[in-house]
Design an enzyme around this catalytic site. Structure first.
Site, PDB file in Angstrom:
ATOM      1  CG  ASP A  12      -2.118  -1.214   1.213  1.00  0.00           C
ATOM      2  OD1 ASP A  12      -1.985  -1.925   0.307  1.00  0.00           O
ATOM      3  OD2 ASP A  12      -2.973  -1.165   2.149  1.00  0.00           O
ATOM      4  CG  HIS A  52     -11.247   0.700   0.114  1.00  0.00           C
ATOM      5  ND1 HIS A  52     -11.261  -0.430   0.466  1.00  0.00           N
ATOM      6  CD2 HIS A  52     -10.259   1.291   1.057  1.00  0.00           C
ATOM      7  CE1 HIS A  52     -10.261  -0.466   1.674  1.00  0.00           C
ATOM      8  NE2 HIS A  52      -9.824   0.484   1.854  1.00  0.00           N
ATOM      9  CG  HIS A  56     -14.800  -0.029   1.532  1.00  0.00           C
ATOM     10  ND1 HIS A  56     -13.935  -0.055   2.902  1.00  0.00           N
ATOM     11  CD2 HIS A  56     -14.663  -1.315   0.972  1.00  0.00           C
ATOM     12  CE1 HIS A  56     -13.867  -1.310   2.972  1.00  0.00           C
ATOM     13  NE2 HIS A  56     -14.210  -2.098   1.858  1.00  0.00           N
ATOM     14  CG  HIS A  85      -8.559   5.277   3.003  1.00  0.00           C
ATOM     15  ND1 HIS A  85      -9.605   4.946   3.919  1.00  0.00           N
ATOM     16  CD2 HIS A  85      -8.025   4.008   2.647  1.00  0.00           C
ATOM     17  CE1 HIS A  85      -9.580   3.436   4.268  1.00  0.00           C
ATOM     18  NE2 HIS A  85      -8.538   2.881   3.512  1.00  0.00           N
ATOM     19  CE  LYS A 110      -4.069  -4.408   1.303  1.00  0.00           C
ATOM     20  NZ  LYS A 110      -4.545  -3.243   1.782  1.00  0.00           N
ATOM     21  CB  CYS A 155      -2.344  -2.814   5.442  1.00  0.00           C
ATOM     22  SG  CYS A 155      -3.911  -2.377   5.002  1.00  0.00           S
TER      23      CYS A 155
HETATM   24  C1  VGL Z   1      -4.835   0.632   5.724  1.00  0.00           C
HETATM   25  C2  VGL Z   1      -6.126   1.614   7.089  1.00  0.00           C
HETATM   26  C3  VGL Z   1      -7.018   1.477   6.201  1.00  0.00           C
HETATM   27  C4  VGL Z   1      -3.082   0.377   5.477  1.00  0.00           C
HETATM   28  C5  VGL Z   1      -5.508   0.711   4.614  1.00  0.00           C
HETATM   29  O1  VGL Z   1      -2.725   0.143   4.506  1.00  0.00           O
HETATM   30  O2  VGL Z   1      -2.429   0.122   6.430  1.00  0.00           O
HETATM   31  N1  VGL Z   1      -5.007   0.994   7.064  1.00  0.00           N
HETATM   32  N2  VGL Z   1      -7.038   1.024   4.746  1.00  0.00           N
HETATM   33 ZN    ZN Z   2      -8.270   1.011   3.193  1.00  0.00          ZN
END
Ligand code: VGL
Ligand code: ZN
Length: 202
Positions: A12, A52, A56, A85, A110, A155
């Site tokens: 991410d 997302h 979401h 986000h 994802k 994540c």
């Molecule tokens: C993440 C919060 C929401 C991450 C993703 O990548 O850690 N954290 N979505």
């Molecule tokens: Zn997220």
């Protein structure tokens, strides 16, 4: 060059998790340079992308009266509510412009089901719906993974726990990770990863 049984999984590294983004992680863009160097070293290279739909269920905006960073109960367990986000096909969901995306073998998305979040690169937050990453790695002969990226305590953390549970030798390379750190979540993540046998490299 690392041997063919080792994969680098870059979690991410997206604009919304970097300074100026919708869910900015402090100093998040600092991971880009070390991640780029590591991408050169590994034979198997996977990037993940939080992806997302606009509505979401992890977004506080979908829950009247709730604000970001509150926790609610979902059918699959507790869920932190986030600012909107990484909405599909927006600039915030794009991978960081300086990330060497050209060096990746595969990009795994994802979190694309509206009703369930997916922190882990391996399973959605019900811990049973697979993303397909396990099969991809096993069919390429991978049995060891190194995780880097954003965020350490969400994540990266959940991906590392799942990787270890699936039997992959699992390392988190902390210099190429940054954390959200919500109410002690980073300390908790470090302890949980260590307890699961994940190697934390400083
Ligand atoms: C993440 C919060 C929401 C991450 C993703 O990548 O850690 N954290 N979505
Ligand atoms: Zn997220």
């Amino acid at each position: 060059m690392r041997p063919d049984n080792e994969a680098l999984i870059v979690i991410d590294v997206q604009n919304d998790f970097c300074p100026g983004g919708a869910l900015a992680v402090a100093d998040g863009a600092a991971v880009v340079a070390p991640v780029n160097d590591m991408l050169d070293d590994f034979a198997v290279r996977v990037l993940t992308q939080d992806w997302h739909p606009a509505a979401h269920s992890s977004f506080a905006s979908r829950h009247p009266g709730k604000t970001p960073f509150e926790v609610i109960e979902m059918p699959y367990g507790p869920q932190v509510l986030w600012p909107d986000h990484c909405v599909q096909a927006t600039g915030g969901a794009a991978l960081h412009p300086d990330l060497r995306v050209d060096r990746a073998d595969m990009i795994l998305r994802k979190g694309f089901r509206a009703a369930i979040d997916s922190y882990s690169a391996f399973f959605e937050n019900d811990h049973t719906t697979p993303t397909g990453l396990e099969g991809y790695l096993r069919s390429r002969g991978v049995d060891r993974v190194t995780l880097v990226g954003l965020a350490t305590d969400f994540c990266v953390h959940y991906s590392a726990l799942d990787a270890a549970r699936l039997g992959f030798g699992t390392t988190v390379h902390l210099p190429a990770c940054r954390a959200i750190d919500l109410d002690g979540s980073l300390d908790h993540a470090h302890a949980a990863m260590q307890a699961a046998g994940v190697v934390l490299r400083e």
